[in-house]
Design an enzyme around this catalytic site. Structure first.
Site, PDB file in Angstrom:
ATOM      1  N   LYS A 135      53.975  47.000  55.983  1.00  0.00           N
ATOM      2  CA  LYS A 135      55.102  47.494  55.183  1.00  0.00           C
ATOM      3  C   LYS A 135      56.139  48.178  56.068  1.00  0.00           C
ATOM      4  O   LYS A 135      57.345  48.011  55.870  1.00  0.00           O
ATOM      5  CB  LYS A 135      54.597  48.460  54.110  1.00  0.00           C
TER       6      LYS A 135
ATOM      7  N   GLY B  66      50.283  48.782  41.482  1.00  0.00           N
ATOM      8  CA  GLY B  66      49.796  48.669  40.100  1.00  0.00           C
ATOM      9  C   GLY B  66      50.359  47.425  39.427  1.00  0.00           C
ATOM     10  O   GLY B  66      51.385  46.879  39.833  1.00  0.00           O
TER      11      GLY B  66
HETATM   12  N1  LIG Z   1      48.197  45.227  43.613  1.00  0.00           N
HETATM   13  C1  LIG Z   1      49.367  45.757  43.802  1.00  0.00           C
HETATM   14  O1  LIG Z   1      49.707  46.836  43.298  1.00  0.00           O
HETATM   15  C2  LIG Z   1      50.367  45.050  44.638  1.00  0.00           C
HETATM   16  C3  LIG Z   1      50.067  43.826  45.188  1.00  0.00           C
HETATM   17  N2  LIG Z   1      50.975  43.173  45.964  1.00  0.00           N
HETATM   18  C4  LIG Z   1      50.645  41.891  46.531  1.00  0.00           C
HETATM   19  O2  LIG Z   1      50.476  40.936  45.474  1.00  0.00           O
HETATM   20  C5  LIG Z   1      49.628  39.890  45.908  1.00  0.00           C
HETATM   21  C6  LIG Z   1      48.573  39.612  44.837  1.00  0.00           C
HETATM   22  O3  LIG Z   1      47.789  40.724  44.648  1.00  0.00           O
HETATM   23  P1  LIG Z   1      46.681  40.743  43.497  1.00  0.00           P
HETATM   24  O4  LIG Z   1      47.194  40.071  42.294  1.00  0.00           O
HETATM   25  O5  LIG Z   1      46.267  42.130  43.409  1.00  0.00           O
HETATM   26  O6  LIG Z   1      45.544  39.832  44.152  1.00  0.00           O
HETATM   27  P2  LIG Z   1      44.350  39.052  43.406  1.00  0.00           P
HETATM   28  O7  LIG Z   1      43.289  38.848  44.420  1.00  0.00           O
HETATM   29  O8  LIG Z   1      43.981  39.698  42.139  1.00  0.00           O
HETATM   30  O9  LIG Z   1      44.976  37.655  43.039  1.00  0.00           O
HETATM   31  C7  LIG Z   1      45.340  36.758  44.015  1.00  0.00           C
HETATM   32  C8  LIG Z   1      45.452  35.370  43.409  1.00  0.00           C
HETATM   33  O10 LIG Z   1      46.004  34.516  44.416  1.00  0.00           O
HETATM   34  C9  LIG Z   1      45.315  33.268  44.364  1.00  0.00           C
HETATM   35  N3  LIG Z   1      45.396  32.648  45.678  1.00  0.00           N
HETATM   36  C10 LIG Z   1      44.798  33.006  46.815  1.00  0.00           C
HETATM   37  N4  LIG Z   1      45.137  32.142  47.815  1.00  0.00           N
HETATM   38  C11 LIG Z   1      45.955  31.248  47.264  1.00  0.00           C
HETATM   39  C12 LIG Z   1      46.632  30.098  47.758  1.00  0.00           C
HETATM   40  N5  LIG Z   1      46.516  29.736  49.035  1.00  0.00           N
HETATM   41  N6  LIG Z   1      47.394  29.384  46.920  1.00  0.00           N
HETATM   42  C13 LIG Z   1      47.525  29.740  45.636  1.00  0.00           C
HETATM   43  N7  LIG Z   1      46.905  30.814  45.099  1.00  0.00           N
HETATM   44  C14 LIG Z   1      46.139  31.553  45.909  1.00  0.00           C
HETATM   45  C15 LIG Z   1      43.917  33.602  43.979  1.00  0.00           C
HETATM   46  O11 LIG Z   1      43.297  32.473  43.395  1.00  0.00           O
HETATM   47  C16 LIG Z   1      44.148  34.739  42.982  1.00  0.00           C
HETATM   48  O12 LIG Z   1      44.306  34.192  41.697  1.00  0.00           O
HETATM   49  C17 LIG Z   1      49.067  40.344  47.258  1.00  0.00           C
HETATM   50  O13 LIG Z   1      49.772  39.701  48.297  1.00  0.00           O
HETATM   51  C18 LIG Z   1      49.343  41.843  47.291  1.00  0.00           C
HETATM   52  O14 LIG Z   1      49.531  42.343  48.578  1.00  0.00           O
HETATM   53  C19 LIG Z   1      52.212  43.698  46.198  1.00  0.00           C
HETATM   54  C20 LIG Z   1      52.576  44.883  45.669  1.00  0.00           C
HETATM   55  C21 LIG Z   1      51.674  45.680  44.870  1.00  0.00           C
HETATM   56  N1  LIG Z   2      47.432  47.937  48.244  1.00  0.00           N
HETATM   57  C1  LIG Z   2      48.826  48.061  48.197  1.00  0.00           C
HETATM   58  C2  LIG Z   2      49.345  47.298  47.026  1.00  0.00           C
HETATM   59  C3  LIG Z   2      50.711  46.941  47.221  1.00  0.00           C
HETATM   60  O1  LIG Z   2      51.181  46.449  48.186  1.00  0.00           O
HETATM   61  C4  LIG Z   2      49.200  49.520  48.063  1.00  0.00           C
HETATM   62  O2  LIG Z   2      48.306  50.283  47.877  1.00  0.00           O
HETATM   63  O3  LIG Z   2      50.356  49.895  48.156  1.00  0.00           O
END
Ligand SMILES: NC(=O)C1=CN([C@@H]2O[C@H](COP(=O)(O)OP(=O)(O)OC[C@H]3O[C@@H](n4cnc5c(N)ncnc54)[C@H](O)[C@@H]3O)[C@@H](O)[C@H]2O)C=CC1
Ligand SMILES: N[C@@H](CC=O)C(=O)O
Length: 848
Positions: free
Chosen positions: A697, A816
């Site tokens: 980040k 979140g």
């Molecule tokens: N959780 C948070 O608060 C935040 C998350 N993010 C980002 O958002 C993204 C998703 O996070 P989450 O939803 O928490 O993860 P998650 O693990 O719950 O979901 C990820 C999804 O991506 C899919 N996936 C994985 N590899 C793939 C590929 N090669 N092609 C297509 N689909 C694929 C998986 O099947 C899964 O459904 C991450 O990059 C994370 O860093 C960004 C900001 C905040």
């Molecule tokens: N794990 C990350 C999720 C968003 O990028 C964080 O805690 O900020």
């Protein structure tokens, strides 16, 4: 596919052809090339005259065939370049010679025949090997002798035989060249199978023609068939009229129940108006059959109504798709015509015809109008007001017809301009908009067509280019279709999709956005007609199919939308490696995934340049601070001329939550598992604890602020003990309690000084010392701005030229489901707003 296989078997069953027939119709080269064709579905490919005009064009056609055909396909050809025009000219010259009895004209004739023969001979010698050249030149000489005899002895009998030579030569040459270089091939003269009733109505004897074609086709050879010509039941040569080769192709496709017909031509598709005169015309990637037919009827320069007739059979189960594609640039996707759903049905286009007549008579009122309509198929008719619009060529026939009924008629020169689209005549809003756009032209009347696919305005003056542009602009100004693909349907992706239906309903900028793809790491659901957003998750669960990245890129290349946006909500580096290909295809990307924006300097710079040079937009506000507008704030300062000197803060929602909550009353590992369950950690929480997520980040923000930095330039304190670093996620979680002692000690040491522990990111740029950047666990006094956050909040502190003494602070929830999904929607709206102002760029090979 099933249907195609059945048909192939039928063709094979009927392959018994007598040897004499083969010798007559087959061009046999000494050794036929082994089969190097790529694809495996029955298709008809038709090449127009301009696509076969020169040796270079023919080689290009050969390449298209090599890449797109299989042996059971059929290639239909027009005459090379302007050969048919030349044959017409020869015929007219002879007619004039006969009328004027001029010797001089006969010298002219000999010269014209010589030139024609020379032109063909040159194509043959330029393209074929010595042996085939010899054979084809012999056959050409025989044809020229025959042509001379027809022209000088029995001209009236042989008008169509003369015209047919162009296609015969073209098919023979292409087939010979295929035999030499690509695959076994035979040329077929369509007069050997295609039987019509007469040249005027062109009704095909389907059963007889299909049976004869089956006999002519040879198993294991690619058939090259002459377009434009046929024969009548007495065996006399006939032509199929203007653009007859396109018609031949669709007739032949219907005879063999082909799945596809591709018209390879000199333009790359059908546009919403003639792009030669309307610069803002958009390519229509998918046209429903009925709409395409109406466009052809009302003057579209590429499509002709007759072409579509054999393909539109409401009683048939079989549907043949028609493609229009450019042989000058086979990679550019053209227009597909067939049966489509809602998105294609929203397309509008504008067409016009000048030099028409408005005919008024009592015979066109009420029930009597039906007879006139059946007899003359007018462009439009109003049986209340008693008029119809016809071509000038129909005037005499119509006058004679009415005279025989002893009825008077008046004619007035008019033009028409029409807006065409699926059932537009039933839509009051479209009629009203069309009427408004025509105000200055003072139309005489507005008439809906019988099939309701057009509203036609009758104009007292010819339609000017200015009027066409005005009407086109009004009718299509908000008609850009944007496809949306969502990759990653996990924690954030699922929430993003839940919010989508309401967003589409209330945000105007998303008006033309259609969800067309859903991807997980293993499965994909793609639907060019749109995926119902209210059922996205369940449709994905029921219908998604396995896919790989090659298939995905191939679909992205062929996608039928004006713009396509991919929202990457995956944590996958592999997926981020597809961005470069996406950008080079002009696809826009919104990423929550941090991999691309924090990749190596060379890769990152390359991505930025590729996106720029292809006008691809890329937004990733949620990569840092979830929905907080931190990326936007830095962009804004920089673009406004400020220069940033320091960036610091708590950049991890996970670590913020953990350290704000951790007071020693419960184990650190229990809190970690709790955070994971709440969805505020990365899929693998070590991405947070290792500091890598914060390091990424900080890199993303420093790059936004204009510094060329790499991940290695940022010191990073890893909070995961070495013993846990290489484990699988599950094994790591099972052994998470091994973290507890370290954090308990760190906390009690800090507390003993009246301080706390926080994971802090710091970037500094100084003219003298340069850049320093690190992310680490710091001991902070309780009074520090970074020490008192609501758990999970992020804080970003920016010092710049404008914010020197009192830094700019952005603070709020930094992770979140809701805030991140909301942030992604905010990026989506921004991209759609920008795309609304983007001018479409018309690309027409062969025209400009
Ligand atoms: N959780 C948070 O608060 C935040 C998350 N993010 C980002 O958002 C993204 C998703 O996070 P989450 O939803 O928490 O993860 P998650 O693990 O719950 O979901 C990820 C999804 O991506 C899919 N996936 C994985 N590899 C793939 C590929 N090669 N092609 C297509 N689909 C694929 C998986 O099947 C899964 O459904 C991450 O990059 C994370 O860093 C960004 C900001 C905040
Ligand atoms: N794990 C990350 C999720 C968003 O990028 C964080 O805690 O900020």
């Amino acid at each position: 596919m099933k249907q195609e296989n059945t048909i192939l078997n039928k063709v094979n069953e009927n392959k018994a052809v007598s040897s004499s027939e083969i010798a007559d119709n087959d061009f046999i080269t000494e050794v036929a090339a082994e089969n190097k064709l790529a694809k495996h579905a029955i298709q008809v490919h038709k090449f127009g005259g301009s696509s076969l005009a020169t040796a270079k064009c023919i080689k290009r056609a050969l390449e298209i065939i090599r890449e797109n055909c299989q042996l059971n396909d059929i290639v239909v050809v027009s005459a090379n370049g302007k050969t048919t025009d030349r044959l017409f000219a020869l015929y007219s010259l002879v007619e004039r010679t006969i009328v004027e009895h001029t010797i001089q004209k006969s010298d002219e004739l000999t010269q014209a025949i010589d030139e024609l023969a020379k032109e063909q001979a040159q194509l043959i010698t330029e393209l074929l090997n010595a042996n085939n050249t010899k054979q084809l030149l012999l056959r050409l000489n025989k044809d020229i002798e025959q042509l001379t005899t027809w022209l000088t002895a029995d001209i009236a009998q042989h008008h169509n035989d003369v015209l047919a030579l162009g296609e015969v030569w073209s098919a023979r040459l292409l087939s010979a060249l295929l035999n030499e270089q690509v695959c076994p091939s035979n040329s077929i003269d369509s007069r050997d199978f295609l039987v019509i009733d007469n040249e005027h109505s062109c009704v095909v004897d389907t059963a007889l023609s299909a049976a004869q074609l089956r006999q002519r086709r040879q198993f294991g050879k690619l058939a090259v068939i002459t377009g434009y010509i046929s024969k009548d039941s007495r065996g006399k040569s006939c032509t199929l009229g203007r653009n007859g080769s396109d018609y031949s192709a669709t007739i032949i496709a219907s005879l063999v129940a082909a799945g596809n017909v591709t018209l390879w031509t000199d333009v790359d598709g059908i546009y919403s108006a003639d792009p030669r005169v309307v610069p803002s015309a958009r390519k229509l990637h998918r046209l429903p059959n009925g709409v395409a037919k109406e466009l052809g009827r009302l003057g579209n320069p590429v499509l002709h109504a007759k072409t579509l007739l054999p393909l539109i059979n409401p009683l048939s189960e079989h549907h043949t798709h028609l493609h229009v594609a450019s042989s000058f640039d086979a990679q550019v996707i053209g227009t597909e015509i067939g049966k489509f759903g809602q998105i294609a049905k929203q397309e509008l286009s504008v067409t016009y015809l000048n030099d028409l007549l408005l005919a008024q008579s009592v015979s066109f009122i009420g029930e009597a109008a039906a007879k006139a309509k059946a007899e003359f198929s007018p462009i439009c008719i109003d049986n209340q007001k008693g008029f119809m619009v016809i071509t000038q060529g129909q005037q005499k026939a119509l006058s004679d017809w009415l005279a025989s009924h002893d009825v008077e008629i008046t004619f007035k020169p008019v033009a028409i301009i029409a807006t065409v689209g699926h059932r537009v005549a039933e839509r009051g809003d479209i009629r009203a908009r069309f009427k408004r756009s025509l105000k200055a032209a003072k139309p005489l009347n507005l008439v809906g067509s019988d099939n309701n696919h057009s509203v036609i305005a009758i104009l007292p003056e010819p339609c000017s280019i200015e009027l066409l542009n005005t009407v086109h602009h009004e009718m299509t100004k908000d008609a850009r279709h944007i496809g949306l693909v969502v990759a990653g349907m996990g924690n954030i992706g699922e929430r993003f999709l839940e919010l989508l239906p309401a967003q589409l309903n209330k945000v105007y900028a998303l008006e033309n956005l259609h969800l067309v793809g859903l991807l997980s790491s293993k499965k994909a659901l793609i639907n060019n007609d749109g995926i119902d957003v209210t059922q996205a998750a369940s449709l994905f669960a029921q219908e998604a199919q396995s896919y790989d990245h090659e298939q995905l890129i191939s679909w992205l290349t062929q996608n039928p939308y004006d713009e396509l946006i991919v929202v990457d909500i995956t944590p996958s580096e592999d997926f981020s490696l597809l961005y470069e290909q996406m950008f080079s295809l002009g696809v826009h990307v919104i990423g929550a995934n941090k991999w691309a924006a924090s990749s190596s300097t060379a890769h990152y710079n390359n991505l930025v340049n590729t996106a720029d040079s292809n006008n691809s937009l890329c937004l990733g506000n949620t990569t840092v601070g979830a929905g907080l507008p931190i990326n936007y704030a830095i962009d804004d300062l920089r673009q406004s001329g400020d220069s940033i000197s320091e960036l610091s803060g708590i950049f991890s929602g996970t670590l913020s939550w953990l350290f704000e909550t951790y007071d020693g009353s419960s184990n650190f590992s229990e809190l970690l598992l709790n955070a994971l369950a709440q969805g505020i950690t990365e899929p693998d929480p070590r991405e947070d604890l290792s500091g890598r997520d914060v390091q990424r980040k900080l890199l993303i923000l420093a790059r936004k602020a204009g510094f060329e930095l790499a991940l290695e330039d940022i010191d990073c304190q890893n909070l995961v003990p070495e013993a846990l670093q290489a484990l699988s996620t599950n094994d790591f979680l099972a052994r998470a309690s091994e973290l507890d002692e370290y954090f308990a000690t760190a906390l009690s040491e800090a507390n003993s000084k009246g301080a706390c522990i926080r994971y802090v990111a710091r970037f500094q740029h100084n003219q003298e010392t340069g850049v320093s950047a690190k992310v680490s666990l710091e001991v902070l006094p309780q009074s520090d701005a970074f020490a008192n956050l609501t758990p999970c909040d992020n804080i970003f502190q920016i010092s710049s030229h404008w914010y020197q003494d009192n830094p700019l602070i952005i603070r709020g929830p930094g992770a979140g489901r809701d805030v991140t999904a909301g942030g992604l929607h905010s990026d989506l709206v921004k991209i759609c707003q920008q795309l609304a102002h983007k001018q479409s760029q018309v690309k027409i090979k062969g025209i400009n």
